[in-house]
Design an enzyme around this catalytic site. Sequence first.
Site, PDB file in Angstrom:
ATOM      1  N   HIS A   1       0.834  -1.207   0.000  1.00 20.40           N
ATOM      2  CA  HIS A   1       0.000   0.000   0.000  1.00 20.40           C
ATOM      3  C   HIS A   1       0.874   1.264   0.000  1.00 20.40           C
ATOM      4  O   HIS A   1       0.727   2.134  -0.859  1.00 20.40           O
ATOM      5  CB  HIS A   1      -0.912  -0.024   1.238  1.00 20.40           C
ATOM      6  CG  HIS A   1      -1.816   1.163   1.369  1.00 20.40           C
ATOM      7  ND1 HIS A   1      -3.141   1.142   0.996  1.00 20.40           N
ATOM      8  CD2 HIS A   1      -1.585   2.408   1.836  1.00 20.40           C
ATOM      9  CE1 HIS A   1      -3.686   2.330   1.239  1.00 20.40           C
ATOM     10  NE2 HIS A   1      -2.760   3.121   1.748  1.00 20.40           N
ATOM     11  N   GLU A   2       1.783   1.327   0.947  1.00 17.90           N
ATOM     12  CA  GLU A   2       2.626   2.529   1.053  1.00 17.90           C
ATOM     13  C   GLU A   2       3.566   2.648  -0.147  1.00 17.90           C
ATOM     14  O   GLU A   2       3.893   3.760  -0.569  1.00 17.90           O
ATOM     15  CB  GLU A   2       3.412   2.530   2.372  1.00 17.90           C
ATOM     16  CG  GLU A   2       2.546   2.502   3.650  1.00 17.90           C
ATOM     17  CD  GLU A   2       1.472   3.582   3.717  1.00 17.90           C
ATOM     18  OE1 GLU A   2       1.653   4.662   3.109  1.00 17.90           O
ATOM     19  OE2 GLU A   2       0.435   3.349   4.376  1.00 17.90           O
TER      20      GLU A   2
ATOM     21  N   GLU B   1      -4.627   8.077  -2.788  1.00 15.40           N
ATOM     22  CA  GLU B   1      -5.125   6.819  -2.253  1.00 15.40           C
ATOM     23  C   GLU B   1      -5.439   5.821  -3.362  1.00 15.40           C
ATOM     24  O   GLU B   1      -5.350   4.608  -3.160  1.00 15.40           O
ATOM     25  CB  GLU B   1      -6.362   7.093  -1.371  1.00 15.40           C
ATOM     26  CG  GLU B   1      -6.788   5.945  -0.482  1.00 15.40           C
ATOM     27  CD  GLU B   1      -5.777   5.548   0.597  1.00 15.40           C
ATOM     28  OE1 GLU B   1      -4.804   6.296   0.830  1.00 15.40           O
ATOM     29  OE2 GLU B   1      -5.942   4.471   1.187  1.00 15.40           O
TER      30      GLU B   1
ATOM     31  N   HIS C   1       1.734   4.510  -2.788  1.00 13.62           N
ATOM     32  CA  HIS C   1       1.837   5.966  -2.564  1.00 13.62           C
ATOM     33  C   HIS C   1       3.221   6.459  -3.021  1.00 13.62           C
ATOM     34  O   HIS C   1       3.341   7.509  -3.654  1.00 13.62           O
ATOM     35  CB  HIS C   1       1.696   6.280  -1.068  1.00 13.62           C
ATOM     36  CG  HIS C   1       0.280   6.269  -0.562  1.00 13.62           C
ATOM     37  ND1 HIS C   1      -0.700   7.069  -1.084  1.00 13.62           N
ATOM     38  CD2 HIS C   1      -0.305   5.587   0.463  1.00 13.62           C
ATOM     39  CE1 HIS C   1      -1.837   6.871  -0.414  1.00 13.62           C
ATOM     40  NE2 HIS C   1      -1.627   5.969   0.525  1.00 13.62           N
TER      41      HIS C   1
HETATM   42 MG    MG Z   1      -3.097   5.374   2.140  1.00 16.79          MG
END
Ligand code: MG
Length: 497
Positions: free
Chosen positions: A265-266, A295, A269
């Site tokens: 997830h990170e 996001e 980003h």
């Molecule tokens: Mg996030």
Amino acid sequence: MAFSDPKILELIKAYRPIWALSSSGALLEWDLEVNMPERASESRGVIMAELALIRQDRMKSVYPILEEASARSKDLNDEERGVVRILERMKKYYTRIPPELLEEEQRLAVEATIVWREARKKSDFNQFKPYLERILALKIKEAEKLGYENHPYNAMLDLGEEGFTVEDMDSMFSRMIPGLKKILEKTRVAKKFPSRHPLEEIKYDVGSMGVVNREITEILDMPKDRFRMDTSTHPFMTGTSRDDIRITTRYEGVDFRNTMYSVIHESGHAIYELQLDEKLNYTPVSQAASTGFHESQSRFWENIIGRSKGFVTLIKPLLMKNLSFLAPYDDDNELYQYVNLVRPGLIRVDADELTYNFHIALRYEIEKKLFDGKLSVGELPSMWNDTMSDYLGITPHNDAEGVLQDIHWSGGSWGYFPTYSLGNIIGGMIWHNIRKDLDLEELAAKGNFTPIKTWLYDRIHRWGAIYPPKELARKTLGESYNPERMLQYLEQKYVGK
Ligand code: MG
């Protein structure tokens, strides 16, 4: 050359120290979460508050140049107009909100967060209630100062997602909620995805899991000389420039999915920020188009890529090698099911892809109604419980696993929750478009992520904040925010063959 207008060049030069102050603030915040000795929290708070004041003060030197640049808008190219637009937004925020109000909000946030932690521990909403009432009053005041059309909550939404309104969000959720309910029901009937798995209970060795996480970032080809990963209480991404991007993860010690998917997830980003156009460096448009777009990148990599069959096949050897408890589960489909469990639950951060947006819809409805007075703070727990029962057929046993579970309201992050759903919606739109050009499953199985990154660079990353998010969506994803794409993705994955 992205920028050539002399007024814009002057403006960018005046903005540079503000950029440097923001970057320093980001580094101090990273350090606070990763390295800082506990006792330093008070002095660090003073340093950060003073830096913010210097930044706000320094902005004043930008305003006269901004006014001149703004007047010649029709002579500017898209990048240059983007610079003007972003600085106008910053000016609006800094000049309309009195510093006393910001200070009061910050002070109350610190106090209220302490009370919230206490109240959550005791599961006692009444202890937190007076603080929530005071925070809400300040936030409504902030909305009045900022100004809005039609609904006071629009002022909050616009802060994270430019031009985003209650009307947009209402129309999205009114399509999403019934659609998600249908898919969830079909998923239950089809039983293709289990609701529990023994691996959820199995403890892992943090050292071995660290090795796995490190290798995952290598599989995703994160550039070693521009990227680093550390450990913190809550996973996040930050950075000081596009050549210094940092992520964190955490190790709960059980159910290895969580730490691994935090890393993916990170990293999603991070890939966004690593791929901003170099030509935009040190300017106000060298940032994501919006919180929702940011996001969308993390959710795309975490779910659409990271929880795909191809990706599970790719990483299985790595997992088997480092996590000996996986020996009885040496089967691609078994692992695929484990990372895609579907189980309606009470806690947002533990929710799966199918149930996550129900949690957001609930928080959105609450925030909206608190802002226009249709709901009082005292009515919150009962509304929470009724809505959970309607959406997911479950009811919290107490306030800790209900209305007190998130830190956002005590910390002053209002209007932020909806951008999580928006991230999923934009992620669905990316899925819809990218499949016309690329075979995601095949690329994931081979670990060939370059074509995917290039695609995302062309459509999203390179543009930074040059265009408002709604315009960027129309320009490069072919339509404004459309929740049907996400529903199609989920239907195909959870119900399709
Ligand atoms: Mg996030």
